[in-house]
Design a protein around this motif. Sequence first.
Motif, short mmCIF file in Angstrom:
data_model
loop_
_atom_site.label_atom_id
_atom_site.label_comp_id
_atom_site.label_asym_id
_atom_site.label_seq_id
_atom_site.Cartn_x
_atom_site.Cartn_y
_atom_site.Cartn_z
N UNK A 1 27.65 -71.75 35.88
CA UNK A 1 26.08 -71.17 36.33
C UNK A 1 25.40 -72.42 36.55
N UNK A 2 25.45 -73.45 35.74
CA UNK A 2 24.74 -74.68 36.02
C UNK A 2 25.29 -75.16 37.48
N UNK A 3 26.65 -75.24 37.86
CA UNK A 3 26.86 -75.71 39.06
C UNK A 3 26.52 -75.02 40.02
N UNK A 4 26.57 -73.68 40.07
CA UNK A 4 26.01 -72.71 41.04
C UNK A 4 24.34 -72.85 41.51
N UNK B 1 18.41 -73.79 31.51
CA UNK B 1 19.51 -74.42 32.06
C UNK B 1 19.53 -75.73 31.46
N UNK B 2 18.58 -76.66 31.24
CA UNK B 2 18.51 -77.86 30.55
C UNK B 2 18.97 -77.68 29.02
N UNK C 1 20.78 -65.34 40.63
CA UNK C 1 20.91 -66.66 40.42
C UNK C 1 19.64 -67.51 40.63
N UNK C 2 18.89 -67.55 41.63
CA UNK C 2 17.67 -68.27 41.92
C UNK C 2 16.51 -67.84 40.82
N UNK C 3 16.75 -66.71 40.10
CA UNK C 3 15.48 -66.23 39.38
C UNK C 3 15.89 -67.05 37.91
#
Length: 367
Positions: free
Chosen positions: A35-38, A310-311, A302-304
Amino acid sequence: MAVSVTLSERRRLELSWSEVTGAFGDSVTVLPIVVALALVTDVSLPHVLIAFGLFQVVWGVHYGLPLSVEPMKALAALAIAGALSYGELALAGLLLGGVLLTLGSAGALAKIERWIGEPVIRGVQLAVALLLLQTGFSLALADLSLAGLGLLVALGVVALGRYRASAIAVLAVGALIAVASAGLPSPQAPGLPPLPPIGSHTLTVATADGFLAQFAMTIGNAALATSLLFADRFDREVSPDRLSRSMGVTNLVSIPIGGIPMCHGCDGVAGKHAFGARTGGANLVVGIVYLALAFVASAALLAAFPLAILGVLLALVALSLGESVRHSSNLALTVGIALLALVVNLAVAFSIGILVFLALKRYRRGI
């Protein structure tokens, strides 16, 4: 009630509740990283999930064991931190695929491990963890209130004695926030996989840096340590060279279809075992889940996803990855490699670490 299928004398697939719970033992690191990569690169999440789903099933059936299929963490960390482009990430993965397939076919893994050394491998792991931690802190600053929420969720899960599940719990919070903002996604076909932008422009120092760092981690954590774990926990002999060959095939096939560099890993196998998995049935379960998720992982969702969450996610993954430093047989060398990697780069730190390790080894023999 369990359904069991015997594939051969030592290979078995079982579908039971323990296999279902065990299925998600390595997802606690897989999903946060992909998810972080994307979110921060041009990687296509649906196609990455398809690749993971396919190879979970393939290797679960092939080995009859709950073999992990994970992102190559050193390469993923460098890409998340902005040190590798998507093209460089893909090229490094393809090169590693070819090298791992060749070395595994030649039976060379044990010899190479004696040259690299365990403290050097743990030094690379710590460097990757520090890099992820640094990136996580910078993302958390985007919204301190959301970051605080993520941290509270993580601490709550840890307080319940579920440390390994803390990252997946924070990921779930981020996903709920994203759904509340973007709405429930409608299932849709992922479409044709994106072609990795590989060319002469991706053959760079950064690619070589990532290649060397990941090579060290793959030899130590994904091949040798995983082989030992299967012998200890499952009473099965799976040679490091056999694991190297399967990782080589995985990368040479998955990257051209939109996947990312992938490997096996002792932490993922240990996670599946701790959650109850004992056969390749766990791989069938999680593989099907990944394939299903690929049809709802929309760009809008994903954009939301909140970057502050994520941090926190990356910080938790970093702490999990860095805790192996406690087991180093030469803590000073391990920490020195990690700090040098942050000041210079991973490839230089890795190379100097090998030279120091070999020099110390020779010195002790001469005493």
